[in-house]
Each structure stands twice: as C-alpha cells, then as structure tokens.
Design an enzyme around this catalytic site. Structure first.
Site, PDB file in Angstrom:
ATOM      1  N   GLY A   1     -17.466   8.531 -15.251  1.00 43.82           N
ATOM      2  CA  GLY A   1     -17.908   7.758 -14.100  1.00 43.82           C
ATOM      3  C   GLY A   1     -19.279   7.136 -14.256  1.00 43.82           C
ATOM      4  NE  ARG A   2     -23.330  11.347 -14.045  1.00 40.44           N
ATOM      5  CZ  ARG A   2     -24.256  12.183 -13.623  1.00 40.44           C
ATOM      6  NH1 ARG A   2     -25.373  11.712 -13.129  1.00 40.44           N
ATOM      7  NH2 ARG A   2     -24.062  13.476 -13.682  1.00 40.44           N
TER       8      ARG A   2
ATOM      9  CG  ASP B   1     -25.544   5.460  -8.212  1.00 37.19           C
ATOM     10  OD1 ASP B   1     -25.202   6.229  -9.128  1.00 37.19           O
ATOM     11  OD2 ASP B   1     -26.568   5.614  -7.527  1.00 37.19           O
TER      12      ASP B   1
ATOM     13  NE  ARG C   1     -23.204  12.561 -22.540  1.00 41.86           N
ATOM     14  CZ  ARG C   1     -22.686  13.283 -21.567  1.00 41.86           C
ATOM     15  NH1 ARG C   1     -23.292  14.376 -21.145  1.00 41.86           N
ATOM     16  NH2 ARG C   1     -21.520  12.941 -21.025  1.00 41.86           N
TER      17      ARG C   1
ATOM     18  NE  ARG D   1     -14.601  15.166 -21.611  1.00 38.65           N
ATOM     19  CZ  ARG D   1     -15.801  15.149 -21.037  1.00 38.65           C
ATOM     20  NH1 ARG D   1     -15.931  15.518 -19.778  1.00 38.65           N
ATOM     21  NH2 ARG D   1     -16.854  14.742 -21.692  1.00 38.65           N
TER      22      ARG D   1
ATOM     23  CG  ASP E   1     -14.024  17.945 -15.138  1.00 46.04           C
ATOM     24  OD1 ASP E   1     -13.530  18.876 -14.482  1.00 46.04           O
ATOM     25  OD2 ASP E   1     -15.120  17.429 -14.872  1.00 46.04           O
ATOM     26  CG  ASN E   2     -17.752  19.688 -16.719  1.00 46.46           C
ATOM     27  OD1 ASN E   2     -17.742  18.480 -16.909  1.00 46.46           O
ATOM     28  ND2 ASN E   2     -18.116  20.217 -15.557  1.00 46.46           N
TER      29      ASN E   2
END
Length: 583
Positions: free
Chosen positions: A169-170, A202, A260, A267, A337-338
């Site tokens: 999402g970002r 956002d 990064r 995942r 999801d992590n």
C-alpha cells in the site's frame, strides 16, 4: 529429554502452547524505456565481471550512472495487472501491478545511510549518497535504468482473521540488483506514495516509524538475525497527517522514505491471496519461481517439491522465532502478510526489545488482547504456518497434505530444540546435559519474578568473574544485582557453577568470550529509538547516526555507548512509552 525441553518452553512462554518537492518525475528517457537496458538479473558470473570493465574492480562505483536494476525476470514470469494507475481497486489474476512512485516534495534531506549496505551490497561508493542523483533515486523521484516499479499483490490473516486483499500500500519494488558477489537483491522504497493497494491510506510513511525501521533492520542484521536491510532514510517537509494512537488526536508529521532491500519480499500472504481467489495456476507459477530462485536445492522435477518447500519453511520459521527470543525481540504484528517465505524478519512496525523479562511483553499498544506478545510468537508462528499449509492445499495430493501435517507437528520440537541450543550458548554451556533446561528455566523464572533486565542479565553473566558470581559482588552490575535479590539465587549459582566445572578444558576466559559473542550489550530499546526520534523531529539526527554506529557492533563495549547510557538501567520515562501500528 523432550520433557525437560518442554519445561524450558513453558518457562519461556509462561503459558501453554496454543494456536492461536516538486521534482520532475521520469523526464529522462531512462525512466520511459524499460527494454533497451542491460538486465543484470539475468547475468552470468562472467557478465557481471565484464559489466565492471570500465570501473575499478577493487573499488566501489562512484557514479550512479553505472547503477541499474532489472525487472525482466519478474515480468517475464508473471502476468501483470491489466489495469494501470494508482487508484485503489480489487486486483485479480496477477502478482504485481505497475505503479509509479510519488516523489517526496522538496526540499529533501538524506538523514541516515548504511555504509555496509551501500558499499557491501550495492557496490556504490558512500560518496554517491551525497549526490542529487541518489537523493532523487532513493526518495522516488528518479528511477534507476531498468526499473519498472511494481506493487506486490498479497493478502493475509491479521490478528487471526482473513483480511482479504492487502498488498504493497505504500511500497514500490524498483527491481532486482545483482552485485559483484553474485547476490541478487530486491530494492524497494517504503513510503513512496499510493498504489492500487493503498486502501484508505495516503501511501506515505512518517519520520518516527522510518527511523525505527532503518535502525532496527540494520541492528538485527548485526545481531546475526535474518532480516531485510535498510540502505538510506530520506525526509522532506511534506505534511503527513496521522492519528498515532487511534484516539482522535490527528497531528501533522513529516514524510519519509526508506530504501530497503531483501532477497525476496514474498510472504505467506503472497500465496494465500491466490488460493483464496482460486487462481491455482498462478499459485503453482509463483511457487515454482520461489523454489527455483530461493530454494535451489529442491529439484524442479521433484514431485514432492512443494512438500519439501513447506518443510523447509517450517524449520526456518521455527529457527527465526527462536532467534528473536534469544535477543528478546518482539515483532509486534505477526500477521501472515508480515511473515516472509524466506524466513527473514520483514515489515518493522511496532516492534520492541523486551527490557524486564516478561513473557507477556506486548510492544504494540494496538494489540489489546496480547495476541502478539513476545511469549506468544512461537504459537503465532505455528498458526501462520497452518495458513501456509491451507494455501498450499490445492497443489498437494492427499498423501502430501498428510505428510505436511506431520511436518507441522514437528514445529514445536524444532522450536524447543533451537531455543534450548541458543540459551545454552547464552550461558556458555558446552555440550548438552539433561539438567540444562532446568538451569535455564530456573534463571528465567527468577528474572521474571525480580523483573530483571533480559539483555543485561545475560550480558553481565558474560562479564562477571567466577569469584564475583560466587560472592554476589555485583556493585557495578545492576541487572545481576536485581536478579540476585531472589531468595533462590544462591541455589541457582550452585547449579550453574557446578555445571561449568564439568566442562573439561574450558577456561573462564574462553567461556566469557563465547558468551560475549552471543549476548549483546546493546539492543535498540524503545527509549533509545524514542530519544533519537524526538531529536530528529527537531532536525537533530545526531542520535540516529550514533545509534546506527553503536548497533553495528552490539557485542563490543563502546565508550560512546556507555556515556549515552545505552547499557545502563532504562530511564523512568521509558516505562510510559507506547508504540502503535500507525506510521
């Protein structure tokens, strides 16, 4: 033997094991054309060597013009979202959506950089990071040659419930980079604007969370724990509005972007979304790609390749969480999801390093039920692996599904064995004896009841002499002084020293050095990160730099760290700190 290991696990968990600017963007032709650029992801070793023929092989590259990435491998294998644009939507039948980053507004400022990543992974000279080229590249304002920015589609179980489509999402995947060591890394910008998966967000990240991610991902690497890496942190004066603790108190914060890296960002949720959407052919394609690229020891012709893949992930996940526990690290949001399929630590949010030993330590103030407390991480890991097995269900035969369930049943034993091994090393124990689990559990129980500091208790045990230990002379060792106040401490000392005396040909000096090599003196405590963030919010990034330098050598006593109090008793105000998912 298993009974004693279960005793240890119970002590570790303290509970039963349950499931639970405005920059002109892309004006140059290098941003507009993706097909006429050398694609280093496909290079052979010889090609990688020849690529550097115009630069000094012994030195890092001092010009960003030599730096390029490739998306070809990903785009050739996987279908891409047929809809263009960064507007939010439900996405089907693809792994990625093309998504252009939204550059941070000027003025931009580079406030943190990892020399180890820039030079050791990306082959760039550190001086390159001072150029405008790098500043724009690492903040989403200029794409490197070969980049086709992508946002990854995935789903996930969040706090135990299926949350549907989630995705990047970002974050924007810039491409794959193959360095001179032959390693392939995926470069990603976090906080780089909206994507089709932004939902109501956002697409931005704020300064405080970005400082935490930059520092912790690098700190974890130097602790020896598998993790994503952070190359740089860039900030701007762009306004980002956040309700940090979801209490209606919205405030303006500064936007930031972290560059990064990881060997892969796939995942568990990457597979879950395909099974949930009944996209089974795409599920097979993704699995085959992951196995080929990251599990090369598994033959592509092996009819049991998905089973072997699952078994490997089970083992590596158990080992990763055991490593977290060995340094007192709580991830904070262990959603599927992590959880990386490569079993590396990713997506740093409301994490925390445990101070006073407490299996119920919860780093995330949003976690009202303590689902992701440090003592629950192993059981949550099992829950996530069960969801992985469900996602693999359509590509496994009945027999393979049965075998996979048996592999999953071994998870608890694998985890216990690895924890046992790690904590024996923390105490300097050689070999394995039946009573070792008792000795470890005994100490942990006393630490819990005296609220002794986890990191410094083990570190000071590494530094104390046998005579000091016997005489309980801990005048300069505050953590050991705390745990020694327990009525049973003399008994534990007797058990521990008697065990050490049975280690033939092992000197106290050798034992102490072994212990210092596995027991860090410095970890990224929340109060340390908060102190650095408060200064950073006032444009003073000196403590961010200091922490990054100190945490790159966590096992070595450093004068500047001691002066800063990083090994001292945490300040009183640290007890009031809260960290949430909002970033």
């Amino acid at each position: 033997m298993w009974r004693t290991q279960k005793t240890l696990l119970a002590a570790l968990m303290a509970a039963s094991f349950t499931i639970l600017t405005a920059l002109d963007f892309c004006q140059s032709t290098e941003c507009q054309s993706y097909d006429n650029v050398p694609l280093n992801a496909e290079m052979s070793t010889q090609t990688v060597t020849s690529r550097w023929k115009n630069v000094s092989v012994s030195n890092t590259v001092q010009d960003m013009d030599y730096f390029r990435v490739s998306c070809k491998k990903l785009l050739e294998v996987f279908p891409v979202d047929v809809v263009d644009g960064n507007f939010v939507r439900t996405v089907k039948n693809c792994i990625f959506s093309k998504s252009i980053p939204t550059p941070l507004k000027a003025p931009l400022r580079l406030v943190a950089v990892s020399k180890d990543v820039i030079e050791g992974v990306l082959d760039l000279d550190l001086s390159v990071t001072q150029s405008d080229h790098f500043l724009h590249f690492a903040s989403g304002g200029k794409l490197p040659p070969g980049s086709v920015p992508l946002a990854h589609r995935y789903g996930g179980h969040q706090f135990g419930y299926w949350a549907g489509q989630l995705g990047d999402g970002r974050a924007h995947l810039l491409g794959q980079y193959t360095n001179r060591k032959g390693e392939t890394w995926e470069l990603q910008l976090k906080g780089s604007g909206k994507t089709p998966y932004s939902r109501s967000g956002d697409g931005r990240a704020v300064l405080r969370s970005s400082v935490r991610e930059f520092l912790c991902s690098e700190a974890m690497h130097f602790l020896g724990i598998p993790t994503s890496r952070a190359a740089s942190l860039i900030i701007s004066e762009e306004q980002v509005w956040r309700d940090q603790f979801y209490n209606g108190s919205v405030k303006k914060e500064r936007g930031a972007v972290v560059l990064r890296l990881a060997k892969s960002w796939f995942r568990i949720g990457s597979l879950e979304i395909l099974t949930q959407s009944e996209e089974i052919n795409l599920l097979r394609k993704l699995l085959n790609f992951i196995i080929k690229e990251h599990f090369s020891f598994i033959s592509s012709d092996d009819p049991d390749r998905y089973l072997v893949f699952f078994s490997t992930v089970v083992n590596k996940t158990a080992e990763l969480i055991a490593l977290w526990m060995s340094v007192g690290f709580a991830h904070g949001v262990c959603n599927t999801d992590n959880f990386s399929l490569l079993s590396i630590t990713i997506d740093y949010g409301p994490f925390g390093f445990m101070e006073s030993y407490n299996p119920k330590f919860i780093p995330n103030t949003s976690d009202d039920e303590g689902r992701y407390s440090i003592g629950a991480q192993a059981s949550v890991g099992l829950f996530n692996l069960e969801k992985l097995l469900q996602a693999l269900g359509p590509v496994l035969t009945k027999k393979q599904q049965h075998q996979a369930k048996m592999e999953l049943e071994a998870y608890n034993i694998i985890y216990q064995m690895r924890v046992h091994q790690l904590f024996r090393a923390k105490l300097g124990l050689l070999g394995e004896e039946d009573d070792d689990a008792y000795c470890i559990a005994f100490l942990l129980k006393m630490m819990e009841e005296t609220q002794s500091d986890f990191t410094m208790t083990f570190r000071q045990l590494s530094e104390v002499s046998p005579k000091q230990l016997h005489n309980r002379d801990f005048s300069q060792m505050w953590a050991l002084a705390d745990v020694s106040s327990h009525d049973l401490f003399p008994k534990w000392i007797h058990v521990y020293q008697h065990r050490l005396r049975r280690q033939m040909n092992d000197s106290d000096l050798e034992r102490q050095q072994r212990m210092k090599n596995v027991n860090p003196r410095y970890v990224l405590r929340n109060w340390m990160a908060e102190s650095a963030i408060r200064k950073a919010e006032n444009n003073d990034f000196s403590e961010v730099e200091l922490l990054h330098r100190i945490l790159s050598f966590p096992f070595v006593t450093q004068e500047t760290a001691e002066e800063a109090g990083y090994a001292a008793r945490p300040p009183q105000w640290a007890q009031e700190l809260k960290v949430s998912c909002s970033s």
